[in-house]
Design an enzyme around this catalytic site. Structure first.
Site, PDB file in Angstrom:
ATOM      1  CG  HIS A 105      -0.222   0.042   2.594  1.00  0.00           C
ATOM      2  ND1 HIS A 105       0.146  -1.038   3.166  1.00  0.00           N
ATOM      3  CD2 HIS A 105       0.174   1.143   3.107  1.00  0.00           C
ATOM      4  CE1 HIS A 105       0.411  -0.396   4.171  1.00  0.00           C
ATOM      5  NE2 HIS A 105       0.577   0.989   4.189  1.00  0.00           N
TER       6      HIS A 105
ATOM      7  CG  ASP B 232      -0.056  -4.424   2.824  1.00  0.00           C
ATOM      8  OD1 ASP B 232      -0.053  -3.942   1.814  1.00  0.00           O
ATOM      9  OD2 ASP B 232      -0.276  -3.604   3.899  1.00  0.00           O
TER      10      ASP B 232
ATOM     11  CB  SER C 155       3.331   1.177   6.019  1.00  0.00           C
ATOM     12  OG  SER C 155       1.932   1.556   6.685  1.00  0.00           O
TER      13      SER C 155
END
Length: 467
Positions: free
Chosen positions: A199, A229, A312
């Site tokens: 993402h 992901d 992230s």
């Protein structure tokens, strides 16, 4: 005139009373003799300033009666050849008196300047003496302070872990067609491969990688997978890369200390610490597209180490600075909560490194990752306990793929799968997460509820291409 004799005032030749020439006062020089042509007195333009007259030739004195002096000038005795007459109207006096230098004394401004200079000098000396005395005085104020100690830290301390891992952690700045964002990644190998979240780079047009030293280079996308992901990017022409050591997420236990490194809100090289709060936590993320193609299923490690947007893709490290997870998601307060906190509330989730390692290897090798499957279609609207196999598949196809892993294991439409390898499954998402935590080809034992009775089925996972 301004010049005058030292003893008596200059003689008043022009008003001398009649009488003999011997009647002049003592000390007054004799009058100068008259020149032959009857002109002015000799010596007026001579060396009178030196007190000596130039020698002149005497002229015979005119005859005159003592009883009848000339009416035009007073009678004067005959001057000798070496005698000059004092002329008060000459250029300079015959004699000058040296009275010495004129003593005027100090003026007021000189006294004031001297006083100011003295005051400044005295003040400077006094200040310097005061500072020196204060430094040497026993009453000097000095607060207690620890001495400079060894700056080294134990390798298993948070500081030691950070020092080891920071050179291998990078910040990603991504620019897309409609937006831009920030994420984190870490170096996998000396060839420049970097692992991060899907993402972070999903719609990237430009990717910039910034190292802990502040140097930035561009990167290219190698491959990505939305189901896990995870994504891999690569930098080229960079020397001295410091790959991080990969650990084993199977060794992680609840309560183990961990350190997270990332760039929350673009604050690069941010280090936070916490513990492993839980393992095997089923987490789904994404789903913004609405068709489920961007949903990721993670059998996550839960940690209370503060993680925020920008973390992230960053590493979750154990006490030996080995990567045990990839920080991927956080849980915030409910949207309906008026006191909802936007940042970390101590609920962070990381993809186990064992899963990340397998996916990264496939992305580097082929640009795509494979997903393990059992070949069935689940009823995602089922609200009971467990994952129910649908009656029909997509587009009216059978819910159990003919010849697939599930069909070979004996799974039928309507079966409810309640356990995977003895671990309870509460819904369809959890079943997918448990299956994707394995590799294609791994054997699994499924507990199935059929017609009110439980039965055990053995299945070997198949493979499907990821997105």
């Amino acid at each position: 005139m301004a010049d005058r004799q030292q003893t008596d005032p200059a003689p008043q030749w022009w008003s001398r009373p009649e009488g003999t020439a011997d009647s002049r006062r003592d000390g007054v020089p004799a009058p100068r003799p008259q020149t032959r042509d009857g002109g002015g007195e000799h010596g007026a333009e001579g060396d009178g300033a030196a007190g000596q007259a130039a020698p002149t030739q005497e002229a015979p004195a005119p005859e005159a009666s003592a009883q009848e002096p000339s009416a035009q000038e007073p009678s004067a005795p005959e001057a000798s050849a070496h005698q000059v007459r004092y002329d008060p109207w000459g250029a300079q006096p015959l004699q000058a008196v040296d009275r010495g230098r004129d003593r005027r004394g100090f003026r007021l401004w000189q006294v004031a300047a001297l006083a100011a200079a003295t005051a400044l000098l005295a003040g400077g000396i006094g200040g310097w003496v005061g500072v020196l005395a204060e430094r040497q005085s026993s009453t000097r104020l000095e607060l207690p302070q620890a001495a400079v100690a060894d700056k080294g830290r134990a390798p298993d301390s948070v500081a030691g872990i950070a020092a080891t891992a920071l050179p291998g952690v990078v910040t990603l700045h991504v620019r897309g067609a409609k937006s831009s964002g920030t994420g984190t990644g870490f170096v996998l190998d000396p060839q420049g491969h970097i692992l991060t979240n899907n993402h972070v780079v999903a719609d990237a047009k430009e990717i910039a990688v910034t190292f802990s030293t502040g140097e930035s280079v561009t990167a290219e996308l190698v491959g990505r997978d939305s189901g896990y992901d995870l994504a891999v990017v690569k930098v080229s022409g960079v020397r001295g890369l410091r790959p991080l050591s990969l650990g084993n997420s199977e060794n992680v236990k609840v309560g183990d200390p961990v350190v997270a490194i990332g760039a929350p809100f673009d604050l690069s090289n941010t280090v936070t610490a916490g513990i492993i709060s839980a393992t095997g936590r089923p987490v789904t993320a994404g789903g913004d597209k609405g068709d489920g193609s961007d949903i990721s299923y993670v059998d996550a490690l839960q940690t209370d180490a503060p993680i925020n947007p920008g973390n992230s893709g960053g590493p979750l490290l154990d006490a030996r600075a080995h990567v045990v997870g990839i920080n991927s998601a956080i849980r915030g307060a409910d949207k309906d909560d008026p006191d909802r906190q936007g940042g970390s509330i101590g609920l962070g989730f990381a993809i186990p490194i064992n899963q990340g390692k397998r996916v990264a290897e496939e992305l580097i090798a082929t640009g795509r990752a494979t997903h393990p499957v059992i070949g069935v279609t689940l009823d995602m609207d089922y609200t009971g306990d467990g994952a129910r196999v649908g009656d029909k598949g997509e587009d009216g196809k059978p819910s159990v793929t003919a010849g697939g892993p599930g069909a070979r294991a004996g799974i039928r439409p309507g079966d409810v799968i309640t356990k995977v390898d003895g671990q309870r499954v509460r819904g369809g998402d959890e079943l997918i997460i448990k299956i994707r935590a394995h590799r294609p080809g791994d054997p699994l034992t499924l507990t199935v509820l059929r017609d009110g009775r439980e039965r055990t089925l053995d299945v070997v996972l198949g493979s499907a291409n990821g997105s």
